[in-house]
Scaffold this motif. Structure first.
Motif, PDB file in Angstrom:
ATOM      1  N   LEU A   4     -42.992  13.233  -3.258  1.00  0.00           N
ATOM      2  CA  LEU A   4     -42.953  11.959  -3.985  1.00  0.00           C
ATOM      3  C   LEU A   4     -42.246  12.156  -5.315  1.00  0.00           C
ATOM      4  N   LEU A   5     -41.308  11.272  -5.611  1.00  0.00           N
ATOM      5  CA  LEU A   5     -40.640  11.254  -6.909  1.00  0.00           C
ATOM      6  C   LEU A   5     -41.102  10.016  -7.669  1.00  0.00           C
ATOM      7  N   HIS A  29     -37.837  12.644   0.855  1.00  0.00           N
ATOM      8  CA  HIS A  29     -38.763  12.259  -0.212  1.00  0.00           C
ATOM      9  C   HIS A  29     -38.841  10.743  -0.303  1.00  0.00           C
ATOM     10  N   THR A  30     -39.853  10.302  -1.005  1.00  0.00           N
ATOM     11  CA  THR A  30     -40.012   8.881  -1.310  1.00  0.00           C
ATOM     12  C   THR A  30     -39.962   8.721  -2.822  1.00  0.00           C
ATOM     13  N   THR A  31     -39.157   7.759  -3.268  1.00  0.00           N
ATOM     14  CA  THR A  31     -39.044   7.496  -4.707  1.00  0.00           C
ATOM     15  C   THR A  31     -39.878   6.278  -5.076  1.00  0.00           C
ATOM     16  N   ILE A  32     -40.670   6.455  -6.097  1.00  0.00           N
ATOM     17  CA  ILE A  32     -41.481   5.342  -6.614  1.00  0.00           C
ATOM     18  C   ILE A  32     -41.058   5.079  -8.057  1.00  0.00           C
ATOM     19  N   PHE A  66     -49.941   9.193  -3.233  1.00  0.00           N
ATOM     20  CA  PHE A  66     -50.100  10.500  -3.900  1.00  0.00           C
ATOM     21  C   PHE A  66     -50.917  11.443  -3.011  1.00  0.00           C
ATOM     22  N   ALA A  67     -51.923  10.878  -2.382  1.00  0.00           N
ATOM     23  CA  ALA A  67     -52.821  11.699  -1.546  1.00  0.00           C
ATOM     24  C   ALA A  67     -52.085  12.316  -0.364  1.00  0.00           C
ATOM     25  N   THR A  68     -51.016  11.666   0.089  1.00  0.00           N
ATOM     26  CA  THR A  68     -50.306  12.168   1.268  1.00  0.00           C
ATOM     27  C   THR A  68     -49.288  13.249   0.915  1.00  0.00           C
ATOM     28  N   ALA A  69     -49.057  13.478  -0.356  1.00  0.00           N
ATOM     29  CA  ALA A  69     -47.988  14.394  -0.772  1.00  0.00           C
ATOM     30  C   ALA A  69     -48.548  15.718  -1.275  1.00  0.00           C
ATOM     31  N   ASN A  70     -47.852  16.794  -0.934  1.00  0.00           N
ATOM     32  CA  ASN A  70     -48.179  18.094  -1.534  1.00  0.00           C
ATOM     33  C   ASN A  70     -47.342  18.366  -2.763  1.00  0.00           C
ATOM     34  N   ASP A  71     -46.194  17.685  -2.838  1.00  0.00           N
ATOM     35  CA  ASP A  71     -45.242  17.959  -3.916  1.00  0.00           C
ATOM     36  C   ASP A  71     -44.918  16.677  -4.656  1.00  0.00           C
ATOM     37  N   VAL A  73     -42.906  15.047  -7.929  1.00  0.00           N
ATOM     38  CA  VAL A  73     -41.918  15.189  -9.000  1.00  0.00           C
ATOM     39  C   VAL A  73     -42.141  14.047  -9.989  1.00  0.00           C
ATOM     40  N   LEU A  74     -42.459  14.410 -11.222  1.00  0.00           N
ATOM     41  CA  LEU A  74     -42.634  13.414 -12.286  1.00  0.00           C
ATOM     42  C   LEU A  74     -41.366  13.424 -13.121  1.00  0.00           C
TER      43      LEU A  74
END
Ligand SMILES: Cc1cc2nc3c(=O)[nH]c(=O)nc-3n(C[C@H](O)[C@H](O)[C@H](O)COP(=O)(O)O)c2cc1C
Length: 176
Positions: A4-5, A29-32, A66-71, A73-74
């Motif tokens: 997640l980004l 990845h998924t960008t939020i 967020f719960a589904t991601a291990n990684d 990126v902030l």
């Protein structure tokens, strides 16, 4: 598991977003864009008897992702020598999740910072805030890269990045 980004910039196609996309080139990845979401300021209900939760905004749905991601990126621009408010508000709200037993532990966090005025020196506090927050939540802080840029297409035009950018990329390549 997905990457997640989270982009905290007000410019959804600006330097911060572009830096994130360049870091994650060819990495699924998924960008939020945090600016697309409604987030209330955190409440501190420790002494009120009320639950430490606010179901009236988008926070819980963001944390479901967020719960589904291990990684994670902030990515934040520097605003007034600090992280942009959407990221600060989002991180403040982690207190809700922490209080309610959200499984932060073991997630890997990468930090991207973009600023115009010597951000490496003058916005050094951002990395500390994220590093220590990760430690508190038992997440693995995997590093930070800070890039100097101002005009909206500066990062898109860049041909070289700091070594720290390459180090983050190598870390991410290991996980995919
Ligand atoms: C409200 C605001 C405050 C800013 N404050 C700072 C600052 O304190 N230090 C700095 O280095 N850059 C500052 N900048 C410049 C941005 O960090 C810079 O333009 C960055 O490249 C923006 O990233 P973006 O294209 O993703 O929006 C500020 C920009 C804005 C809009």
């Amino acid at each position: 598991m997905t990457v997640l980004l989270f982009n905290a910039s007000a410019r959804k196609q600006g330097n911060t977003a572009t830096l994130g996309e360049r870091l994650l080139t060819d990495i699924p990845h998924t960008t939020i864009h945090l600016m697309d979401h409604h987030l209330n300021f955190v409440q501190d209900n420790r002494d009120t008897g009320r639950p430490q939760a606010d179901p009236t905004d988008d926070y819980e749905s963001l944390m479901a992702q967020f719960a589904t991601a291990n990684d994670i990126v902030l990515a934040t621009p520097v605003y007034w020598y600090d992280m942009a408010a959407p990221l600060k508000v989002f991180m403040d709200r982690w207190f809700d999740s922490y209080t309610n037993g959200f499984p932060f532990a073991g997630k890997r966090v990468y930090l991207l910072i973009v600023g115009a005025d010597q951000p490496e020196i003058k916005a050094a506090g951002i990395a500390n805030a994220v590093r220590y927050s990760c430690a508190w939540l038992k997440m693995d802080f995997c590093g930070v890269t800070t890039v100097t840029a101002d005009g909206p297409h500066d990062i898109a035009a860049m041909t070289t990045f700091p070594a720290s950018f390459g180090a983050l990329r190598l870390n991410l390549e290991k996980i995919v």
